[in-house]
Design a protein around this motif. Structure first.
Motif, PDB file in Angstrom:
ATOM      1  N   LEU A  91       0.831  -1.200   0.000  1.00  0.00           N
ATOM      2  CA  LEU A  91       0.000   0.000   0.000  1.00  0.00           C
ATOM      3  C   LEU A  91       0.868   1.253   0.000  1.00  0.00           C
ATOM      4  O   LEU A  91       0.672   2.161  -0.813  1.00  0.00           O
ATOM      5  CB  LEU A  91      -0.915  -0.031   1.227  1.00  0.00           C
ATOM      6  N   PHE A  92       1.837   1.312   0.905  1.00  0.00           N
ATOM      7  CA  PHE A  92       2.665   2.507   1.007  1.00  0.00           C
ATOM      8  C   PHE A  92       3.585   2.668  -0.200  1.00  0.00           C
ATOM      9  O   PHE A  92       4.016   3.781  -0.492  1.00  0.00           O
ATOM     10  CB  PHE A  92       3.473   2.481   2.304  1.00  0.00           C
ATOM     11  N   SER A  93       3.868   1.577  -0.903  1.00  0.00           N
ATOM     12  CA  SER A  93       4.664   1.713  -2.122  1.00  0.00           C
ATOM     13  C   SER A  93       3.849   2.342  -3.250  1.00  0.00           C
ATOM     14  O   SER A  93       4.416   2.871  -4.209  1.00  0.00           O
ATOM     15  CB  SER A  93       5.196   0.339  -2.562  1.00  0.00           C
ATOM     16  N   TYR A  94       2.522   2.312  -3.114  1.00  0.00           N
ATOM     17  CA  TYR A  94       1.654   2.900  -4.138  1.00  0.00           C
ATOM     18  C   TYR A  94       1.152   4.292  -3.771  1.00  0.00           C
ATOM     19  O   TYR A  94       0.640   5.007  -4.632  1.00  0.00           O
ATOM     20  CB  TYR A  94       0.447   1.987  -4.391  1.00  0.00           C
ATOM     21  N   VAL A  95       1.270   4.683  -2.504  1.00  0.00           N
ATOM     22  CA  VAL A  95       0.796   6.001  -2.089  1.00  0.00           C
ATOM     23  C   VAL A  95       1.403   7.126  -2.929  1.00  0.00           C
ATOM     24  O   VAL A  95       0.698   8.062  -3.335  1.00  0.00           O
ATOM     25  CB  VAL A  95       1.073   6.227  -0.585  1.00  0.00           C
ATOM     26  N   PRO A  96       2.728   7.091  -3.240  1.00  0.00           N
ATOM     27  CA  PRO A  96       3.288   8.165  -4.069  1.00  0.00           C
ATOM     28  C   PRO A  96       2.636   8.272  -5.440  1.00  0.00           C
ATOM     29  O   PRO A  96       2.667   9.335  -6.057  1.00  0.00           O
ATOM     30  CB  PRO A  96       4.772   7.771  -4.198  1.00  0.00           C
ATOM     31  N   GLY A  97       2.054   7.174  -5.922  1.00  0.00           N
ATOM     32  CA  GLY A  97       1.422   7.189  -7.231  1.00  0.00           C
ATOM     33  C   GLY A  97       0.158   8.017  -7.298  1.00  0.00           C
ATOM     34  O   GLY A  97      -0.370   8.253  -8.391  1.00  0.00           O
ATOM     35  N   ILE A  98      -0.334   8.474  -6.150  1.00  0.00           N
ATOM     36  CA  ILE A  98      -1.544   9.291  -6.155  1.00  0.00           C
ATOM     37  C   ILE A  98      -1.256  10.701  -6.675  1.00  0.00           C
ATOM     38  O   ILE A  98      -1.972  11.235  -7.518  1.00  0.00           O
ATOM     39  CB  ILE A  98      -2.161   9.354  -4.744  1.00  0.00           C
ATOM     40  N   LEU A  99      -0.191  11.303  -6.172  1.00  0.00           N
ATOM     41  CA  LEU A  99       0.140  12.671  -6.568  1.00  0.00           C
ATOM     42  C   LEU A  99       1.378  12.757  -7.454  1.00  0.00           C
ATOM     43  O   LEU A  99       1.551  13.743  -8.167  1.00  0.00           O
ATOM     44  CB  LEU A  99       0.352  13.539  -5.322  1.00  0.00           C
ATOM     45  N   GLY A 100       2.224  11.734  -7.415  1.00  0.00           N
ATOM     46  CA  GLY A 100       3.455  11.765  -8.200  1.00  0.00           C
ATOM     47  C   GLY A 100       3.249  12.013  -9.685  1.00  0.00           C
ATOM     48  O   GLY A 100       3.935  12.865 -10.279  1.00  0.00           O
ATOM     49  N   PRO A 101       2.319  11.287 -10.348  1.00  0.00           N
ATOM     50  CA  PRO A 101       2.110  11.517 -11.788  1.00  0.00           C
ATOM     51  C   PRO A 101       1.656  12.940 -12.108  1.00  0.00           C
ATOM     52  O   PRO A 101       2.082  13.517 -13.117  1.00  0.00           O
ATOM     53  CB  PRO A 101       1.012  10.504 -12.140  1.00  0.00           C
ATOM     54  N   LEU A 102       0.784  13.501 -11.259  1.00  0.00           N
ATOM     55  CA  LEU A 102       0.348  14.881 -11.489  1.00  0.00           C
ATOM     56  C   LEU A 102       1.509  15.853 -11.317  1.00  0.00           C
ATOM     57  O   LEU A 102       1.645  16.818 -12.090  1.00  0.00           O
ATOM     58  CB  LEU A 102      -0.786  15.239 -10.530  1.00  0.00           C
TER      59      LEU A 102
END
Length: 413
Positions: free
Chosen positions: A147-158
């Motif tokens: 889960l925490f490895s995917y958290v950055p994917g919420i705002l990182g792409p934007l």
């Protein structure tokens, strides 16, 4: 950050502060990738690279990780996770800084360095979590790590799209340096202690297992089934990650940043809310896994059809893809922690995770030429067909046999 039992009170839960510190380290470490997954394809296209070349650069990261994971499992078992972790964070920091002043060739080398780092980093964290938690909490610990490895994917792409649209790569340089330094400092202070209640294999046994365990990918029916499912699923995940930034440019109303944010946000939400629903009993739950693979197939088909159906199917595909990602990896990993023999479990888990790495890599390397020959939509339709075949493959008529053998494996370990 002790993980040891104290005065008979038992090991702390997966949401206790010592584990939360590890999850935060995971978040920092994978922040860079959420940005690079968008920047590299866009940068590559602007420099005239083909889809094949972009796929190779993106795939080099986890292709390298795949080869180093089994060795990482052995080295961590021998030297302990914390010593390995500190060295790896230095290598990772160098790789991130390398992105800031090189071109495509430098990107390829940096991806390889990142692959080596991730092999050791993820194995150290996951082995530490698995060894520290009681059996009934393993699925939660593994799920929260993912889960925490995917958290950055919420705002990182934007954030990545924002940097790209400014046309000033100095912002990119600053972000990479900040991530490299903060991850290194936070990781250097981390501590991990192994639960002394668990048996430890001798170094001689580990060396033998290192060279003889590769054939277990085929000989061990549990490892074989889980590896095939993980490999195929990861090919689909890899194709999505690599080409969505370019595919979205062909859609009338598609936005890659929103897609990746929805997908990562769904992974985070589903991993947290469904973590207790993931089986943690050492049994093969055919219906659960078949349903998850069906969700993956529908999600890939939605993305494929969005070129005609519009953004509704595009973003629906992101949500369904996130649900599938949230469930597949922790379910299969948790199952293997029960059925693999204790004496070489870490090495065999490394081989299994290597299949996930190989799949993501192949998602770019194989699907890149197919995208050049056909289209991105066709690539995602092929992914949907692969997922449907896994729905059938995940069914096991020998349920009673599997459960009986599982219990035997658990006793022997």
């Amino acid at each position: 950050m002790p993980f040891l039992k104290e005065r008979g009170e038992g090991v702390r839960g997966a949401l206790s502060w010592p584990f939360l510190r590890l999850y935060l380290l995971v978040l920092l470490y994978f922040s860079a990738n959420s940005i690079l997954n968008v920047i590299i394809p866009l940068r590559g296209e602007s420099l005239g690279a083909s889809n094949t070349m972009i796929g190779i650069i993106m795939g080099a990261y986890l292709f390298t990780t795949m080869f180093f994971r089994p060795w990482a499992g052995q080295m961590i078992q021998k030297h302990g996770p914390i010593k390995v972790l500190r060295i790896i964070l230095i290598i990772n920091g160098f790789a991130l800084i390398l992105y800031t002043f090189t071109g495509l060739e430098g990107y390829l080398f940096a991806r390889i360095l990142q692959g080596v780092s991730t092999a050791f980093f993820s194995m150290a964290l996951q082995i530490g979590i698995i060894d520290a938690l009681p059996e009934e909490d393993r699925s939660q610990g593994i799920s929260l790590y993912s889960l925490f490895s995917y958290v950055p994917g919420i705002l990182g792409p934007l954030l990545a799209l924002g940097i790209w649209q400014t046309g000033d790569m100095n912002y990119f340089t600053v972000v990479m340096i900040v991530i490299a330094i903060s991850t290194g400092l936070f990781g250097y202070s981390a501590k991990m202690d192994k639960n002394t209640d668990q048996p430890i294999a001798s170094h001689t046994e580990q060396r033998v297992n290192m060279f003889t365990s590769f054939n277990q990918l085929v000989k061990n029916p549990f490892l074989f089934k889980c590896s095939v499912l993980m490999l195929t699923s990861s090919i689909i995940f890899g194709a999505i990650t690599t080409f969505i930034p370019l595919y979205a440019l062909q859609l009338k109303s598609g936005n890659a940043g929103i897609y990746l944010m929805l997908q990562a946000g769904t992974v985070v939400f589903a991993r947290f809310t469904l973590r207790k629903k993931i089986p943690s009993d050492g049994k093969w739950h055919s219906s659960f896994i078949m349903g998850t693979m069906l969700v993956l197939a529908i999600s890939a088909q939605c993305v494929s059809y969005s070129i005609t159906g519009g953004p509704i199917f595009f973003y629906l595909g992101a949500i369904l893809m996130g649900i599938a990602q949230a469930l597949i990896y922790p379910t299969l990993t948790t199952y293997l922690t029960f059925v693999l023999p204790q004496v070489n479990r870490n090495v065999l888990l490394g081989l299994f995770i290597a299949m996930a790495d190989l799949g993501v890599s192949l998602g770019g390397v194989i699907m890149g030429p197919l995208a050049d020959l056909f289209s991105y939509s066709s690539v995602y339709m092929i992914c949907a067909i692969l997922a449907v075949t896994m729905v059938i493959f995940s069914y096991d008529r020998r349920k009673i046999f599997v459960e009986a053998t599982t219990r035997a494996c658990s006793k022997s370990s």
